[in-house]
Every structure is written in structure tokens, then in C-alpha cells.
Design a protein around this motif. Structure first.
Motif, mmCIF file in Angstrom:
data_model
loop_
_atom_site.group_PDB
_atom_site.id
_atom_site.type_symbol
_atom_site.label_atom_id
_atom_site.label_comp_id
_atom_site.label_asym_id
_atom_site.label_seq_id
_atom_site.Cartn_x
_atom_site.Cartn_y
_atom_site.Cartn_z
ATOM 1 N N MET A 37 -18.098 2.669 20.849
ATOM 2 C CA MET A 37 -17.461 2.103 19.664
ATOM 3 C C MET A 37 -16.571 0.936 20.090
ATOM 4 N N ALA A 38 -16.715 -0.178 19.437
ATOM 5 C CA ALA A 38 -15.915 -1.360 19.757
ATOM 6 C C ALA A 38 -14.464 -1.126 19.359
ATOM 7 N N LYS A 39 -13.574 -1.698 20.164
ATOM 8 C CA LYS A 39 -12.155 -1.575 19.861
ATOM 9 C C LYS A 39 -11.817 -2.445 18.657
ATOM 10 N N PHE A 40 -11.114 -1.854 17.700
ATOM 11 C CA PHE A 40 -10.729 -2.559 16.480
ATOM 12 C C PHE A 40 -9.478 -3.369 16.771
ATOM 13 N N LYS A 41 -9.518 -4.657 16.453
ATOM 14 C CA LYS A 41 -8.367 -5.531 16.686
ATOM 15 C C LYS A 41 -7.556 -5.653 15.408
ATOM 16 N N LEU A 42 -6.278 -5.360 15.504
ATOM 17 C CA LEU A 42 -5.366 -5.513 14.373
ATOM 18 C C LEU A 42 -4.701 -6.880 14.447
ATOM 19 N N ASP A 43 -4.638 -7.551 13.317
ATOM 20 C CA ASP A 43 -3.906 -8.813 13.283
ATOM 21 C C ASP A 43 -2.559 -8.591 12.601
ATOM 22 N N GLU A 44 -1.811 -9.647 12.438
ATOM 23 C CA GLU A 44 -0.463 -9.553 11.879
ATOM 24 C C GLU A 44 -0.473 -8.996 10.454
ATOM 25 N N ILE A 45 -1.446 -9.367 9.661
ATOM 26 C CA ILE A 45 -1.540 -8.843 8.284
ATOM 27 C C ILE A 45 -1.777 -7.325 8.325
ATOM 28 N N ASP A 46 -2.675 -6.889 9.205
ATOM 29 C CA ASP A 46 -2.916 -5.443 9.354
ATOM 30 C C ASP A 46 -1.624 -4.725 9.728
ATOM 31 N N HIS A 47 -0.885 -5.302 10.667
ATOM 32 C CA HIS A 47 0.390 -4.701 11.088
ATOM 33 C C HIS A 47 1.355 -4.589 9.912
ATOM 34 N N GLN A 48 1.433 -5.652 9.124
ATOM 35 C CA GLN A 48 2.354 -5.631 7.988
ATOM 36 C C GLN A 48 1.920 -4.608 6.935
ATOM 37 N N ILE A 49 0.617 -4.502 6.713
ATOM 38 C CA ILE A 49 0.107 -3.488 5.773
ATOM 39 C C ILE A 49 0.464 -2.096 6.280
ATOM 40 N N LEU A 50 0.191 -1.844 7.548
ATOM 41 C CA LEU A 50 0.504 -0.529 8.125
ATOM 42 C C LEU A 50 1.998 -0.243 8.080
ATOM 43 N N ASP A 51 2.787 -1.264 8.354
ATOM 44 C CA ASP A 51 4.237 -1.102 8.338
ATOM 45 C C ASP A 51 4.714 -0.616 6.964
ATOM 46 N N MET A 52 4.166 -1.198 5.915
ATOM 47 C CA MET A 52 4.559 -0.790 4.558
ATOM 48 C C MET A 52 4.024 0.609 4.225
ATOM 49 N N LEU A 53 2.815 0.904 4.664
ATOM 50 C CA LEU A 53 2.247 2.231 4.395
ATOM 51 C C LEU A 53 2.970 3.325 5.176
ATOM 52 N N ILE A 54 3.461 2.997 6.366
ATOM 53 C CA ILE A 54 4.228 3.967 7.150
ATOM 54 C C ILE A 54 5.492 4.354 6.389
ATOM 55 N N ASP A 55 6.143 3.366 5.807
ATOM 56 C CA ASP A 55 7.370 3.642 5.059
ATOM 57 C C ASP A 55 7.102 4.411 3.774
ATOM 58 N N ASN A 56 5.970 4.134 3.144
ATOM 59 C CA ASN A 56 5.654 4.807 1.881
ATOM 60 C C ASN A 56 4.144 4.813 1.705
ATOM 61 N N THR A 57 3.516 5.945 1.977
ATOM 62 C CA THR A 57 2.055 6.021 1.880
ATOM 63 C C THR A 57 1.549 5.852 0.456
ATOM 64 N N ARG A 58 2.448 5.963 -0.508
ATOM 65 C CA ARG A 58 2.036 5.857 -1.907
ATOM 66 C C ARG A 58 2.272 4.480 -2.506
ATOM 67 N N VAL A 59 2.700 3.527 -1.692
ATOM 68 C CA VAL A 59 2.958 2.183 -2.220
ATOM 69 C C VAL A 59 1.630 1.607 -2.738
ATOM 70 N N PRO A 60 1.617 1.086 -3.958
ATOM 71 C CA PRO A 60 0.379 0.515 -4.504
ATOM 72 C C PRO A 60 -0.072 -0.715 -3.704
ATOM 73 N N PHE A 61 -1.378 -0.846 -3.574
ATOM 74 C CA PHE A 61 -1.921 -1.999 -2.864
ATOM 75 C C PHE A 61 -1.485 -3.303 -3.531
ATOM 76 N N THR A 62 -1.290 -3.278 -4.837
ATOM 77 C CA THR A 62 -0.838 -4.494 -5.533
ATOM 78 C C THR A 62 0.556 -4.911 -5.071
ATOM 79 N N ASP A 63 1.425 -3.924 -4.799
ATOM 80 C CA ASP A 63 2.770 -4.243 -4.298
ATOM 81 C C ASP A 63 2.705 -4.835 -2.894
ATOM 82 N N ILE A 64 1.838 -4.254 -2.062
ATOM 83 C CA ILE A 64 1.662 -4.785 -0.700
ATOM 84 C C ILE A 64 1.155 -6.221 -0.790
ATOM 85 N N ALA A 65 0.167 -6.427 -1.644
ATOM 86 C CA ALA A 65 -0.437 -7.755 -1.795
ATOM 87 C C ALA A 65 0.601 -8.791 -2.226
#
Length: 159
Positions: free
Chosen positions: A1-29
């Protein structure tokens, strides 16, 4: 399996989901100035790559009447019984975590109970499992730190 590369946007998305897994994708966007569809696609890719494995709900066990925490080290008669014993442990809902370990214990469990009497009953359930030689219990006086978020944030800062 190829290693998945995370970019800065991925990091920011994960950062917000870590704080609140229920945050709507529209709020993240909105915060990241990208479309909700982009957030959805990126989260799906991270799920498919196994980076995100579901989401979790944090309960206040004290408010639910399960404030007693104990750790139980399980000694097995034979290590070949590990899988069987883990299957039996999994049938006890008050055992919330179980690790196969090296060192003193074969298996190390975290239990949640209503009180000492209930904890005793749970420990006796563990003792009664075929293949368990004996157990050793430590009572938690206070859960002082239980924060996975700090580690996750730190991991993403390092990437």
C-alpha cells in the motif's frame, strides 16, 4: 500500500476534527476557504487510507454513575490462551480497554464500575475466565490526564 501524503489542508481539516469530530464540513470549508465538497473528498480519502478510523464520542462516566476506575493485570496459565481469554474479556462490557503486554502481566485491562462492590464483581468475572491464573488490581484515585488531542495535534505539527 502506498504511503498517503498529507498536505497542509489535510492537516488543518484533521486539526479541526480532532477538536470536534462533529464539526460540520461546511464550517471547516468556511474556515479554510474551500468547498464543503473538497472537505468531504479529503476526509473520505483519509478514511480510505486508514488515517481516519471512524469518529468517537466522549462520555462523562461520572455523570452516568461509573466513576470508579481500576486497572487489572491478568496473569494467564499459558500464553497460548491469550486469544481465548481476550474473547471472554470482550464479553464484559465494564472492561473498556485491554492490552496484551510484556512484563509482569499477560493482559492489562481498564475497568469502569459504579462503585467498589461493582468493581469487585467485574474483577471476579475476570478471575473466573478459564485460563486466567490470577489478577492484580490497582484502583485509580483520579484520572488526571486523558487527552488524546494533544498527542494528535503534536503528531501533525511534526509532519
Amino acid at each position: 500500500m502506498a504511503k498517503f501524503k498529507l498536505d497542509e489542508i489535510d492537516h488543518q481539516i484533521l486539526d479541526m476534527l480532532i477538536d470536534n469530530t462533529r464539526v460540520p464540513f461546511t464550517d471547516i470549508a468556511k474556515k479554510l476557504l474551500i468547498s464543503a465538497g473538497t472537505v468531504h473528498v479529503r476526509v473520505k480519502k483519509m478514511e480510505d487510507a486508514g488515517i481516519i478510523k471512524g469518529s468517537s464520542l466522549t462520555l462523562d462516566y461520572k455523570k452516568l454513575g461509573y466513576s470508579f476506575i481500576a486497572y487489572v493485570g491478568v496473569f494467564l496459565q499459558n500464553t497460548s490462551q491469550t486469544t481465548f481469554v481476550l474473547e471472554r474479556i470482550n464479553e464484559i462490557p465494564f472492561v473498556t480497554v485491554a492490552h496484551v503486554t510484556t512484563g509482569k502481566f499477560n493482559i492489562f485491562c481498564k475497568i469502569r464500575a459504579r462503585n467498589t462492590e461493582h468493581a469487585k464483581d467485574v474483577i471476579f468475572m475476570l478471575d473466573d475466565i478459564e485460563g486466567v491464573y490470577r489478577t492484580e488490581t490497582m484502583i485509580s484515585l483520579e484520572e488526571s490526564i486523558n487527552d488524546k488531542k494533544r498527542l494528535m495535534h503534536d503528531i501533525f505539527r511534526e509532519l
